[in-house]
Design a protein around this motif. Structure first.
Motif, PDB file in Angstrom:
ATOM      1  N   UNK A 234       0.830  -1.201   0.000  1.00 30.52           N
ATOM      2  CA  UNK A 234       0.000   0.000   0.000  1.00 30.52           C
ATOM      3  C   UNK A 234       0.869   1.257   0.000  1.00 30.52           C
ATOM      4  N   UNK A 235       1.900   1.270   0.801  1.00 31.40           N
ATOM      5  CA  UNK A 235       2.802   2.415   0.869  1.00 31.40           C
ATOM      6  C   UNK A 235       3.493   2.634  -0.473  1.00 31.40           C
ATOM      7  N   UNK A 236       3.958   1.557  -1.093  1.00 35.56           N
ATOM      8  CA  UNK A 236       4.615   1.664  -2.392  1.00 35.56           C
ATOM      9  C   UNK A 236       3.674   2.171  -3.468  1.00 35.56           C
ATOM     10  N   UNK A 237       2.445   1.672  -3.479  1.00 34.40           N
ATOM     11  CA  UNK A 237       1.456   2.131  -4.458  1.00 34.40           C
ATOM     12  C   UNK A 237       1.093   3.597  -4.240  1.00 34.40           C
ATOM     13  N   UNK A 238       0.957   3.996  -2.976  1.00 30.64           N
ATOM     14  CA  UNK A 238       0.628   5.392  -2.656  1.00 30.64           C
ATOM     15  C   UNK A 238       1.739   6.329  -3.158  1.00 30.64           C
ATOM     16  N   UNK A 239       2.993   5.939  -2.913  1.00 31.43           N
ATOM     17  CA  UNK A 239       4.115   6.774  -3.365  1.00 31.43           C
ATOM     18  C   UNK A 239       4.165   6.840  -4.888  1.00 31.43           C
ATOM     19  N   UNK A 240       3.922   5.720  -5.554  1.00 28.92           N
ATOM     20  CA  UNK A 240       3.929   5.703  -7.018  1.00 28.92           C
ATOM     21  C   UNK A 240       2.822   6.589  -7.562  1.00 28.92           C
ATOM     22  N   UNK A 241       1.644   6.529  -6.967  1.00 22.56           N
ATOM     23  CA  UNK A 241       0.522   7.365  -7.398  1.00 22.56           C
ATOM     24  C   UNK A 241       0.813   8.844  -7.162  1.00 22.56           C
ATOM     25  N   UNK A 242       1.365   9.174  -6.002  1.00 25.07           N
ATOM     26  CA  UNK A 242       1.704  10.565  -5.705  1.00 25.07           C
ATOM     27  C   UNK A 242       2.740  11.094  -6.697  1.00 25.07           C
ATOM     28  N   UNK A 243       3.721  10.283  -7.033  1.00 27.27           N
ATOM     29  CA  UNK A 243       4.733  10.703  -8.017  1.00 27.27           C
ATOM     30  C   UNK A 243       4.119  10.887  -9.394  1.00 27.27           C
ATOM     31  N   UNK A 244       3.197  10.019  -9.775  1.00 24.26           N
ATOM     32  CA  UNK A 244       2.514  10.155 -11.065  1.00 24.26           C
ATOM     33  C   UNK A 244       1.687  11.429 -11.096  1.00 24.26           C
ATOM     34  N   UNK A 245       0.984  11.715 -10.003  1.00 20.79           N
ATOM     35  CA  UNK A 245       0.180  12.937  -9.921  1.00 20.79           C
ATOM     36  C   UNK A 245       1.084  14.168 -10.054  1.00 20.79           C
ATOM     37  N   UNK A 246       2.213  14.173  -9.372  1.00 22.85           N
ATOM     38  CA  UNK A 246       3.139  15.304  -9.465  1.00 22.85           C
ATOM     39  C   UNK A 246       3.676  15.467 -10.880  1.00 22.85           C
ATOM     40  N   UNK A 247       3.983  14.363 -11.541  1.00 20.12           N
ATOM     41  CA  UNK A 247       4.468  14.411 -12.919  1.00 20.12           C
ATOM     42  C   UNK A 247       3.410  15.003 -13.841  1.00 20.12           C
ATOM     43  N   UNK A 248       2.166  14.550 -13.715  1.00 21.18           N
ATOM     44  CA  UNK A 248       1.086  15.085 -14.553  1.00 21.18           C
ATOM     45  C   UNK A 248       0.857  16.553 -14.253  1.00 21.18           C
ATOM     46  N   UNK A 249       0.883  16.948 -12.973  1.00 19.10           N
ATOM     47  CA  UNK A 249       0.710  18.358 -12.621  1.00 19.10           C
ATOM     48  C   UNK A 249       1.816  19.214 -13.229  1.00 19.10           C
ATOM     49  N   UNK A 250       3.053  18.719 -13.207  1.00 20.12           N
ATOM     50  CA  UNK A 250       4.161  19.457 -13.826  1.00 20.12           C
ATOM     51  C   UNK A 250       3.977  19.566 -15.335  1.00 20.12           C
ATOM     52  N   UNK A 251       3.524  18.495 -15.972  1.00 22.70           N
ATOM     53  CA  UNK A 251       3.287  18.537 -17.411  1.00 22.70           C
ATOM     54  C   UNK A 251       2.177  19.515 -17.751  1.00 22.70           C
ATOM     55  N   UNK A 252       1.122  19.537 -16.934  1.00 24.71           N
ATOM     56  CA  UNK A 252       0.027  20.482 -17.159  1.00 24.71           C
ATOM     57  C   UNK A 252       0.529  21.909 -17.015  1.00 24.71           C
ATOM     58  N   UNK A 253       1.271  22.196 -15.951  1.00 22.97           N
ATOM     59  CA  UNK A 253       1.802  23.548 -15.742  1.00 22.97           C
ATOM     60  C   UNK A 253       2.697  23.963 -16.902  1.00 22.97           C
ATOM     61  N   UNK A 254       3.527  23.049 -17.375  1.00 23.53           N
ATOM     62  CA  UNK A 254       4.422  23.332 -18.504  1.00 23.53           C
ATOM     63  C   UNK A 254       3.610  23.595 -19.773  1.00 23.53           C
ATOM     64  N   UNK A 255       2.574  22.799 -20.007  1.00 25.95           N
ATOM     65  CA  UNK A 255       1.737  22.978 -21.193  1.00 25.95           C
ATOM     66  C   UNK A 255       0.965  24.290 -21.147  1.00 25.95           C
ATOM     67  N   UNK A 256       0.442  24.642 -19.988  1.00 26.12           N
ATOM     68  CA  UNK A 256      -0.273  25.920 -19.855  1.00 26.12           C
ATOM     69  C   UNK A 256       0.674  27.078 -20.124  1.00 26.12           C
ATOM     70  N   UNK A 257       1.872  27.007 -19.584  1.00 26.10           N
ATOM     71  CA  UNK A 257       2.872  28.048 -19.809  1.00 26.10           C
ATOM     72  C   UNK A 257       3.218  28.153 -21.293  1.00 26.10           C
ATOM     73  N   UNK A 258       3.460  27.011 -21.935  1.00 27.60           N
ATOM     74  CA  UNK A 258       3.762  27.016 -23.376  1.00 27.60           C
ATOM     75  C   UNK A 258       2.607  27.586 -24.188  1.00 27.60           C
ATOM     76  N   UNK A 259       1.371  27.238 -23.809  1.00 24.17           N
ATOM     77  CA  UNK A 259       0.201  27.731 -24.528  1.00 24.17           C
ATOM     78  C   UNK A 259       0.120  29.249 -24.449  1.00 24.17           C
ATOM     79  N   UNK A 260       0.348  29.789 -23.259  1.00 21.05           N
ATOM     80  CA  UNK A 260       0.283  31.243 -23.100  1.00 21.05           C
ATOM     81  C   UNK A 260       1.392  31.932 -23.885  1.00 21.05           C
ATOM     82  N   UNK A 261       2.575  31.342 -23.902  1.00 20.82           N
ATOM     83  CA  UNK A 261       3.692  31.922 -24.650  1.00 20.82           C
ATOM     84  C   UNK A 261       3.391  31.911 -26.147  1.00 20.82           C
ATOM     85  N   UNK A 262       2.915  30.790 -26.647  1.00 23.28           N
ATOM     86  CA  UNK A 262       2.616  30.674 -28.078  1.00 23.28           C
ATOM     87  C   UNK A 262       1.480  31.604 -28.465  1.00 23.28           C
ATOM     88  N   UNK A 263       0.448  31.678 -27.624  1.00 22.64           N
ATOM     89  CA  UNK A 263      -0.727  32.491 -27.950  1.00 22.64           C
ATOM     90  C   UNK A 263      -0.396  33.977 -28.036  1.00 22.64           C
TER      91      UNK A 263
END
Length: 129
Positions: A17-46
């Motif tokens: 359970x601990x290992x799965x929780x950490x893996x999920x938290x890391x995946x969530x952080x990765x997706x959040x970083x990708x979203x933030x990067x994409x939003x930033x790129x979108x604003x720059x391009x626009x």
């Protein structure tokens, strides 16, 4: 054997359970970083000067075709920098340019809040893009 199993089972479940929780938290952080990067790129391009100038050209009949050609060149550059697709509409909501990969299923898109005039979405294609 049964007593060893009954002692080890809760520890094994806790570690799993601990290992799965950490893996999920890391995946969530990765997706959040990708979203933030994409939003930033979108604003720059626009707000790109080249994109804005090309869009301005499409507003008049004399330079419309030149503006569309310029937009196609801009779109090619955009698609090489962290974007999978781009659609550009005029002020009357007519499609001017559509390039790259787009979701054909609306339920496979996650809309991002990138501002009133910019539509940005994550698409699912074996991973979010």
């Amino acid at each position: 054997g049964f007593s060893v199993y009954s002692v080890m089972q809760p520890q094994t479940e806790a570690m799993t359970t601990s290992g799965l929780r950490m893996a999920l938290e890391n995946t969530v952080k990765l997706i959040e970083n990708q979203i933030a990067h994409s939003v930033s790129n979108t604003k720059i391009v626009a707000t790109s000067t080249l994109l804005t100038q090309s869009l301005e050209k499409t507003r008049t009949d004399e330079s419309r075709q030149e503006g569309i050609a310029d937009l196609q060149r801009v779109a090619e550059k955009i698609l090489t920098t962290h974007f999978s697709g781009i659609s550009i509409y005029d002020a009357e909501d007519n499609l001017i340019l559509d390039a790259g990969v787009h979701s054909s299923h609306p339920n496979s898109r996650i809309e991002l809040n990138t501002g009133a005039d910019i539509d940005t979405a994550l698409l699912w294609r074996e991973q979010f893009v």
